[in-house]
Design a protein around this motif. Structure first.
Motif, PDB file in Angstrom:
ATOM      1  N   GLY A  89       0.739  -1.539  -0.187  1.00 54.09           N
ATOM      2  CA  GLY A  89       0.305   0.089  -0.149  1.00 54.09           C
ATOM      3  C   GLY A  89       0.800   1.262  -0.095  1.00 54.09           C
ATOM      4  N   LYS A  90       0.123   2.536  -0.106  1.00 52.31           N
ATOM      5  CA  LYS A  90       1.021   3.611  -0.395  1.00 52.31           C
ATOM      6  C   LYS A  90       1.770   3.785   1.122  1.00 52.31           C
ATOM      7  CE  LYS A  90      -2.851   6.350   1.087  1.00 52.31           C
ATOM      8  NZ  LYS A  90      -4.077   7.449   0.525  1.00 52.31           N
ATOM      9  N   PHE A  91       1.496   3.317   2.267  1.00 55.69           N
ATOM     10  CA  PHE A  91       2.009   3.577   3.403  1.00 55.69           C
ATOM     11  C   PHE A  91       3.173   2.403   3.735  1.00 55.69           C
ATOM     12  CE2 PHE A  91      -1.898   5.848   5.206  1.00 55.69           C
ATOM     13  CZ  PHE A  91      -1.446   7.108   4.743  1.00 55.69           C
ATOM     14  N   GLY A  92       2.635   1.127   3.281  1.00 60.47           N
ATOM     15  CA  GLY A  92       3.422  -0.110   3.665  1.00 60.47           C
ATOM     16  C   GLY A  92       3.388  -1.382   3.093  1.00 60.47           C
ATOM     17  N   GLU A  93       3.269  -2.409   3.850  1.00 57.32           N
ATOM     18  CA  GLU A  93       2.808  -3.630   3.316  1.00 57.32           C
ATOM     19  C   GLU A  93       2.464  -4.632   4.411  1.00 57.32           C
ATOM     20  OE1 GLU A  93       6.143  -6.540   2.621  1.00 57.32           O
ATOM     21  OE2 GLU A  93       7.509  -4.570   2.826  1.00 57.32           O
TER      22      GLU A  93
END
Length: 514
Positions: A89-93
């Protein structure tokens, strides 16, 4: 000038075997009631990695779904998988367990984590494909040892076993023969915490668009403690994680405060940057294996999956004011003081109403509040109710009491000023921090003007005090550019030069008149 939030990373790690073998609810049950029906039934309630990735609260945590989009779906969310869900995702995984075990081995610098050769061979290329895992990290992956030797270490050397898909694939050795603070289980917990923090740090650096060398200080605010018998809890997770993440110019330290620690750490980081001590600080926290399956008995009893099957991690980058990113307003800090008391009204008053009053603001002037953002799918079946909703009801009730909200608007207050919970029950992880990344984006996009992050903690768990704890801070649009323009050195020099010129012209005019 206030410090700014430059980016944030949020990660989850699916750890199904750790639920069975490491969560305290399960390990305790194995001691007191090893033949319990719960332990026999639990393996049938373990979710697949695909289901964990498709679970909407998890997708919200890594930024592929907003809290507002999640709220559009009727609760409970379990069993209603998101279509086309993605690992990243745009923030992490959301990292799978096998890759995480290899990352744990990378994070071990005392030759305590051993993995099976065949397991490493089958997994290392998967980890290498992760976009935030660089060659520097992969260079630390050990070849592994024979499975028979791992079994011997577990059976004869008190090593903590590491499982994947029910198979023994590794172990964590004890770091000392006598010291319980360096036992195999404690080392396992600490290395898992460190590894999830490393993953969060890597994603935060990527999200903020900064160089690793820019980071000067790291503050770890997780709930684990590392040390030996002479200084249990001495630390330092922050510097240990920064080392593996490649933050070569960073120093760091640990801050502990149970669930309130992330809010404490954010205030400390913002203060250090504002004071000029450091230009860029990262607040980070890894996950807590002890809390895996914490409410598993209630979930299994109600026919639900063991939803607490992920480790959580996050990291937030705080930097000097750049005139763009949202600020942390250090003039409006809420704090639960020693004399505040534990009555809910007193707690909310000290954390919400009191700091806003300092800035001449009302409760309704805050667009979004982010207190304890636990996922209600987890807490409701366990009898704890909807924790975020309960907080919003208390905040709204205080607004009514203070004459800032009409009583008829109380029912709509949670939806207007609140958020649904989406964070795993990892203690410190849900405590205000999950919304920081969204708050930054929403403020930059002009969707909201002000957000308050509220951290609360149960200090009595440590048996040192019966006191409750809490702090809060407000995030707001950047005002640094305008402030800088008003007080900059060049501006002052220009004003002085203009005044001197006008004064000289006045003197000349007076002389001509005489």
């Amino acid at each position: 000038m206030n410090s700014v939030i430059k980016g944030a990373g949020y990660v989850l790690v699916h750890t199904p075997d750790m639920v069975l073998h490491a969560g305290t609810t399960q390990t305790t049950e194995k001691i007191v009631n090893p033949d319990s029906e719960y332990l026999k039934e639990l393996p049938n309630h373990i979710r697949s990695y695909e289901d964990v990735v498709a679970y909407m609260p998890n997708q919200t945590y890594i930024g592929n779904m907003t809290p507002e989009e999640l709220a559009e779906h009727e609760q409970p969310w379990v069993g209603k998988n998101m279509e086309n869900a993605q690992r990243y995702g745009k923030f992490g995984e959301i990292m799978p367990q096998d890759e995480f075990l290899v990352l744990m081995q990378v994070c071990d610098v005392f030759e305590l984590v051993y993995l099976d050769k065949a397991f490493v061979s089958a997994t290392k290329d998967k980890l290498a494909a992760d976009p935030v895992i660089g060659e520097d990290i992969m260079a630390k992956v050990a070849e592994g040892i024979d499975g028979a030797e791992i079994k011997r270490l577990v059976d004869e050397e008190h090593a903590e076993p590491l499982y994947h898909m029910g198979n023994l694939v590794g172990c964590v050795k004890r770091a000392h023969d006598v010291d319980v603070n360096l036992s195999a289980h404690v080392m396992f917990e600490n290395i898992a915490c460190k590894a999830s923090s490393v993953l969060a740090l890597l994603h935060a650096v990527k999200a903020a668009g900064i160089d690793k060398a820019d980071v000067e200080y790291v503050i770890d605010c997780a709930e684990e403690a590392c040390g030996d018998m002479n200084q249990r809890g001495g630390g330092n997770f922050a510097k240990a994680a920064a080392e593996v993440a490649g933050l070569v110019n960073a120093s760091g330290s640990d801050l502990r405060g149970f669930c309130a620690a992330p809010a404490h750490a954010m205030i400390e980081a913002a203060s250090l940057v504002k004071a000029g001590s450091y230009k860029t600080v990262i607040v980070t926290a890894g996950g807590c294996t002890a809390k895996l399956g914490m409410n598993g008995k209630d979930h299994v009893k109600k026919g639900l999956p063991a939803i607490e099957d992920v480790l959580g991690g996050f990291a937030v980058v705080i930097s000097a004011n750049d005139g763009v990113n949202p600020e942390i307003n250090l003039d409006m800090l809420g704090r639960h003081c020693v004399g505040t008391g534990s009555a809910p009204q007193n707690v909310i008053g000290s954390l919400v109403a009191a700091p806003l009053a300092k800035g001449g603001l009302k409760i309704t002037d805050v667009d979004k509040f982010s207190p304890e953002m636990q996922n209600p799918d987890i807490t409701k079946p366990a009898g704890a109710g909807d924790v975020p909703l309960a907080n919003y009801k208390m905040i709204g009730a205080l607004a009514v009491k203070n004459g800032e909200l009409d009583k008829k608007e109380l029912a709509s207050f949670p939806a207007k000023h609140g958020l649904v919970g989406w964070a795993p029950t990892q203690g410190h992880i849900p405590s205000g921090a999950p919304y920081i990344g969204f708050a930054r984006e929403d403020i930059l996009a002009g969707k909201i003007n002000r957000a308050m992050i509220i951290g609360k903690g149960s200090l009595f768990l440590g048996r040192m005090t019966n006191l409750f704890d809490g702090v809060s801070f407000t995030i707001q649009p950047n005002s640094g550019a305008q402030a800088e323009e008003g007080v900059s050195e060049e501006k002052v020099k220009g004003l002085i030069a203009k005044a001197m010129k006008e004064f000289a012209e006045t003197l000349m005019a007076d002389a001509d008149a005489e």
